[in-house]
Design a protein around this motif. Structure first.
Motif, PDB file in Angstrom:
ATOM      1  N   GLN A 164       0.835  -1.206   0.000  1.00 13.03           N
ATOM      2  CA  GLN A 164       0.000   0.000   0.000  1.00 13.03           C
ATOM      3  C   GLN A 164       0.873   1.261   0.000  1.00 13.03           C
ATOM      4  N   LEU A 165       1.963   1.227   0.792  1.00 13.05           N
ATOM      5  CA  LEU A 165       2.883   2.368   0.823  1.00 13.05           C
ATOM      6  C   LEU A 165       3.518   2.602  -0.544  1.00 13.05           C
ATOM      7  N   LEU A 166       3.932   1.526  -1.187  1.00 15.68           N
ATOM      8  CA  LEU A 166       4.519   1.675  -2.525  1.00 15.68           C
ATOM      9  C   LEU A 166       3.502   2.233  -3.513  1.00 15.68           C
ATOM     10  N   ALA A 167       2.265   1.753  -3.405  1.00 18.59           N
ATOM     11  CA  ALA A 167       1.235   2.249  -4.316  1.00 18.59           C
ATOM     12  C   ALA A 167       0.943   3.729  -4.071  1.00 18.59           C
ATOM     13  N   SER A 172       7.626   9.891  -5.591  1.00 20.84           N
ATOM     14  CA  SER A 172       7.805  10.903  -4.546  1.00 20.84           C
ATOM     15  C   SER A 172       7.619  12.340  -5.031  1.00 20.84           C
ATOM     16  N   THR A 173       7.183  12.522  -6.255  1.00 18.78           N
ATOM     17  CA  THR A 173       7.029  13.896  -6.747  1.00 18.78           C
ATOM     18  C   THR A 173       5.670  14.455  -6.341  1.00 18.78           C
ATOM     19  N   PHE A 181       3.393  16.582   5.131  1.00 18.13           N
ATOM     20  CA  PHE A 181       2.472  15.688   5.832  1.00 18.13           C
ATOM     21  C   PHE A 181       2.454  14.300   5.189  1.00 18.13           C
ATOM     22  N   ALA A 182       2.476  14.249   3.870  1.00 15.64           N
ATOM     23  CA  ALA A 182       2.459  12.965   3.160  1.00 15.64           C
ATOM     24  C   ALA A 182       3.727  12.162   3.450  1.00 15.64           C
ATOM     25  N   TYR A 183       4.869  12.861   3.507  1.00 17.52           N
ATOM     26  CA  TYR A 183       6.115  12.171   3.837  1.00 17.52           C
ATOM     27  C   TYR A 183       6.091  11.628   5.267  1.00 17.52           C
ATOM     28  N   ALA A 184       5.558  12.422   6.197  1.00 17.49           N
ATOM     29  CA  ALA A 184       5.453  11.965   7.594  1.00 17.49           C
ATOM     30  C   ALA A 184       4.533  10.762   7.685  1.00 17.49           C
ATOM     31  N   GLN A 185       3.437  10.779   6.965  1.00 16.51           N
ATOM     32  CA  GLN A 185       2.502   9.656   6.975  1.00 16.51           C
ATOM     33  C   GLN A 185       3.161   8.410   6.371  1.00 16.51           C
ATOM     34  N   ALA A 186       3.894   8.587   5.289  1.00 17.17           N
ATOM     35  CA  ALA A 186       4.596   7.461   4.665  1.00 17.17           C
ATOM     36  C   ALA A 186       5.659   6.899   5.599  1.00 17.17           C
TER      37      ALA A 186
END
Length: 146
Positions: A26-29, A34-35, A40-45
């Protein structure tokens, strides 16, 4: 001997491994490209990745059991056992503690009227060897250092 595939431990391990794989996919999807993502998205990932790794490591790494020492080892004595329990050391009132050779010698040297009683699987001549070693060992040797 391999554990039975239907055992609870294998089922839990398989379940945890499947969960880790599902989260990683799911994380890869979601974050494989990364563009265009904000902080916030990076912290969640990062949080999801950390949890997936924790689950994966727990599923793949056997539980580490701390080594135990024989009952003859004094709690203040920091030395490890040097082998299996092969003897029972009895005191003058016949109270006993099972021990490896190393801790049996140290206990015997610290007792007045103590005696070793070898276990059936003990090597021949063990009691004599322990008495001799205890004779050359100071009482409570762990108090003097190693």
């Amino acid at each position: 001997m391999k554990p039975c595939a239907s055992s609870p431990a294998v089922a839990v391990q398989t379940s945890e491994l499947a969960t880790a794989v599902r989260v990683a996919r799911q994380l890869l999807a979601d974050y494989g490209d990364s563009t265009g993502y904000d902080l916030f998205a990076y912290a969640q990932a990062h949080g999801g990745l950390s949890e997936a790794l924790r689950i994966l490591l727990r599923a793949l790494t056997p539980e580490v059991v701390p080594p135990t020492r024989c009952p003859a080892a004094h709690p203040e004595d920091p030395t490890p056992c040097n082998g299996p329990v092969v003897v029972t050391i009895l005191d003058s009132s016949n109270a006993g503690a099972d021990g490896c050779e190393h801790h049996a010698v140290r206990l015997l040297a610290s007792l007045t009227g103590g005696r070793p009683v070898p276990k059936p699987e003990a090597p021949a001549g063990l009691a004599v060897r322990l008495f001799r070693a205890a004779h050359h060992t100071r009482p409570y040797p762990w108090r003097e250092g190693l």
